[in-house]
Design an enzyme around this catalytic site. Structure first.
Site, PDB file in Angstrom:
ATOM      1  N   PRO A   1       0.838  -1.204   0.000  1.00 36.84           N
ATOM      2  CA  PRO A   1       0.000   0.000   0.000  1.00 36.84           C
ATOM      3  C   PRO A   1       0.873   1.254   0.000  1.00 36.84           C
ATOM      4  O   PRO A   1       1.780   1.379   0.828  1.00 36.84           O
ATOM      5  CB  PRO A   1      -0.804  -0.114   1.296  1.00 36.84           C
ATOM      6  CG  PRO A   1      -0.042  -1.072   2.157  1.00 36.84           C
ATOM      7  CD  PRO A   1       0.689  -1.988   1.241  1.00 36.84           C
TER       8      PRO A   1
ATOM      9  N   ALA B   1      -3.664   3.716   1.183  1.00 37.47           N
ATOM     10  CA  ALA B   1      -4.595   3.842   2.297  1.00 37.47           C
ATOM     11  C   ALA B   1      -5.795   4.688   1.867  1.00 37.47           C
ATOM     12  O   ALA B   1      -5.631   5.766   1.299  1.00 37.47           O
ATOM     13  CB  ALA B   1      -3.894   4.488   3.487  1.00 37.47           C
TER      14      ALA B   1
ATOM     15  N   TYR C   1      -1.641   4.842  13.038  1.00 36.62           N
ATOM     16  CA  TYR C   1      -2.980   5.378  12.774  1.00 36.62           C
ATOM     17  C   TYR C   1      -3.986   4.821  13.794  1.00 36.62           C
ATOM     18  O   TYR C   1      -3.589   4.178  14.766  1.00 36.62           O
ATOM     19  CB  TYR C   1      -3.355   5.122  11.310  1.00 36.62           C
ATOM     20  CG  TYR C   1      -2.373   5.810  10.387  1.00 36.62           C
ATOM     21  CD1 TYR C   1      -2.224   7.206  10.429  1.00 36.62           C
ATOM     22  CD2 TYR C   1      -1.529   5.089   9.546  1.00 36.62           C
ATOM     23  CE1 TYR C   1      -1.287   7.852   9.633  1.00 36.62           C
ATOM     24  CE2 TYR C   1      -0.591   5.729   8.745  1.00 36.62           C
ATOM     25  CZ  TYR C   1      -0.474   7.112   8.800  1.00 36.62           C
ATOM     26  OH  TYR C   1       0.461   7.758   8.019  1.00 36.62           O
TER      27      TYR C   1
ATOM     28  N   ARG D   1      -3.088  -5.253   8.192  1.00 35.63           N
ATOM     29  CA  ARG D   1      -1.678  -4.870   8.253  1.00 35.63           C
ATOM     30  C   ARG D   1      -1.354  -4.371   9.657  1.00 35.63           C
ATOM     31  O   ARG D   1      -2.082  -3.547  10.210  1.00 35.63           O
ATOM     32  CB  ARG D   1      -1.385  -3.764   7.236  1.00 35.63           C
ATOM     33  CG  ARG D   1       0.096  -3.510   7.069  1.00 35.63           C
ATOM     34  CD  ARG D   1       0.397  -2.568   5.924  1.00 35.63           C
ATOM     35  NE  ARG D   1       1.592  -3.003   5.230  1.00 35.63           N
ATOM     36  CZ  ARG D   1       2.502  -2.179   4.704  1.00 35.63           C
ATOM     37  NH1 ARG D   1       2.337  -0.871   4.756  1.00 35.63           N
ATOM     38  NH2 ARG D   1       3.577  -2.647   4.105  1.00 35.63           N
TER      39      ARG D   1
ATOM     40  N   ALA E   1       6.734  -7.207   4.891  1.00 30.16           N
ATOM     41  CA  ALA E   1       7.099  -5.983   4.165  1.00 30.16           C
ATOM     42  C   ALA E   1       8.158  -5.223   4.930  1.00 30.16           C
ATOM     43  O   ALA E   1       8.326  -5.404   6.141  1.00 30.16           O
ATOM     44  CB  ALA E   1       5.880  -5.085   3.985  1.00 30.16           C
ATOM     45  N   GLY E   2       8.864  -4.361   4.201  1.00 27.72           N
ATOM     46  CA  GLY E   2       9.768  -3.442   4.877  1.00 27.72           C
ATOM     47  C   GLY E   2      11.216  -3.591   4.484  1.00 27.72           C
ATOM     48  O   GLY E   2      11.927  -4.440   5.024  1.00 27.72           O
ATOM     49  N   GLY E   3      11.640  -2.790   3.519  1.00 33.71           N
ATOM     50  CA  GLY E   3      13.057  -2.712   3.183  1.00 33.71           C
ATOM     51  C   GLY E   3      13.596  -3.870   2.366  1.00 33.71           C
ATOM     52  O   GLY E   3      14.805  -4.054   2.295  1.00 33.71           O
TER      53      GLY E   3
ATOM     54  N   GLY F   1       7.323  -1.819  -1.530  1.00 31.71           N
ATOM     55  CA  GLY F   1       6.797  -0.464  -1.605  1.00 31.71           C
ATOM     56  C   GLY F   1       7.568   0.367  -2.610  1.00 31.71           C
ATOM     57  O   GLY F   1       7.211   0.470  -3.789  1.00 31.71           O
TER      58      GLY F   1
END
Ligand SMILES: Cc1cc2nc3c(=O)[nH]c(=O)nc-3n(C[C@H](O)[C@H](O)[C@H](O)COP(=O)(O)O)c2cc1C
Length: 361
Positions: A25, A58, A177, A224, A292-294, A315
């Site tokens: 996302p 989002a 959030y 997520r 996810a992430g890097g 991403g």
């Protein structure tokens, strides 16, 4: 037979995915007045492969859900109609498309709120004024009586997403959030049934998920989470226990997937090593697991190969490389992403003008 782990097919619930490279996302701030625009059809279809999984940016569930410029919504019939051609463009190329449904909670200002009211949260404590250059206001602490309305907003948004043609929804429970604000103990200071113990802090997000399941079915619901992060000053004193608790609770609800931002992404900007691991969550959750992430190609392959995740969400690399799965397949060089154009309103620049391999020279 395909031997690259990331490019092996995978059955996610009822969906037959042709590979493991998922579009993460990504907020792009090009949905003017919260209405998704025709240029998004091109952007998403560029990133679609036959049997590939895409997750939208989002997407707000209500008027109070906003905190950034020109982010899309899914709370009016106009939004539903505007999403339809975008979803169709992805389906035309055989993609599987999930809508990330979102409420920013306190990560907002009076300017984004209806009638200039205060943003809502589990707390009345705002982010530190000046954080990221914003004068964050004190949020309105949701009363117990007001919480069902917010849960219902997620439920209606999920119904609208299905009406727009999406294959399912991803509940945004990450990155500081609203749901994450309830979950984490640096923010949630409630003393009622929605705060205090880990169980009580997780009650609101789990009620959101249950409501969404009731509306569209568990086989169309993902979530997520980022238990290890403290983005927007939303951190937890025991992220390992939190992650495990949520994975076990979600497992009981039988949702389709759990999407976790890796602990090495402790800040959103750059990967760092931390002692935490999402592996316990992966093991506790019996549905599909997205990490996810890097990630680059090699560590994505390694994680899938070692069975620490079923799918890897990309991403920034996918943002800059519309044909990322193909580039991985043939080991092609990657376009570099340009941070300066991530969130500009331009309908083309930094959005649909990243070159495909066959356009690169
Ligand atoms: C431009 C941009 C927009 C993002 N928007 C969202 C979003 O709307 N929802 C979300 O859950 N994460 C969002 N993220 C986080 C990404 O989904 C992803 O977790 C993060 O970029 C790390 O993955 P990467 O290293 O592959 O980029 C965003 C990140 C970037 C760079």
């Amino acid at each position: 037979m395909e031997t690259t782990p990331l490019l092996k097919p995978y059955k996610m619930g009822n969906y037959q995915l042709s590979h493991r490279v998922v579009l993460a996302p990504l907020t792009r701030s090009r949905s003017y007045g919260n209405v998704p625009q025709p240029h998004a059809a091109l952007y998403y279809s560029q990133r679609t492969t036959n049997g590939g999984l895409l997750i939208t940016e989002a997407t707000g569930v209500s008027e109070t859900a906003q905190g950034y410029p020109e982010t899309p919504g899914i709370w009016t019939k106009e939004h539903v109609e505007a999403w339809k051609p975008i979803v169709q463009a992805v389906h035309d190329k055989g993609g599987i498309f999930f809508c990330q449904i979102w409420h920013v909670g306190r990560v907002s200002t009076y300017d984004y709120q209806p009638n200039g009211k205060a943003p809502i949260s589990c707390t009345d404590k705002g982010c530190t004024p000046g954080l990221y250059g914003v004068d964050w206001p004190a949020p309105h602490r949701l009363s117990i009586d007001e919480i069902p309305q917010v849960i219902n907003d997620f439920k209606v948004a999920a119904r609208y997403a299905i009406e727009a043609g999406f294959d399912g929804v991803e509940v945004h429970g990450a990155n500081g959030y609203l749901l994450d604000q309830f979950i984490k103990d640096t923010v949630n200071d409630r003393t009622d049934g929605y705060g205090g113990t880990l169980e009580k802090r997780c009650r609101f997000p789990l009620e959101v998920v249950k409501a969404v399941i009731e509306e569209i079915g568990a086989d169309k619901v993902g979530i997520r989470l980022s238990p290890f992060a403290d983005y927007m000053e939303t951190g937890d004193s025991n992220p390992d226990a939190l992650g495990l608790f949520m994975a076990e609770a979600l497992n009981k609800l039988g949702i389709l997937y759990l999407h976790v931002i890796e602990p090495r992404m402790v800040t959103l900007a750059e990967a760092q090593e931390t002692p935490h691991s999402s592996l316990r969550m992966r093991k506790a959750f019996k549905g599909s697991f997205i990490s996810a992430g890097g990630y680059k190609k090699d560590d994505g392959n390694k994680v899938v190969e070692e069975d620490h995740a079923d799918l890897i969400a990309y991403g920034r690399l996918f943002l800059a490389n519309p044909d990322l799965p193909k580039r991985f397949a043939i080991d092609a060089p990657l376009n570099k992403y340009n941070r300066d154009t991530f969130y500009i309103p331009d309908p083309v620049v930094g959005y649909t003008d990243y070159p495909f391999l066959d356009q690169a020279n």
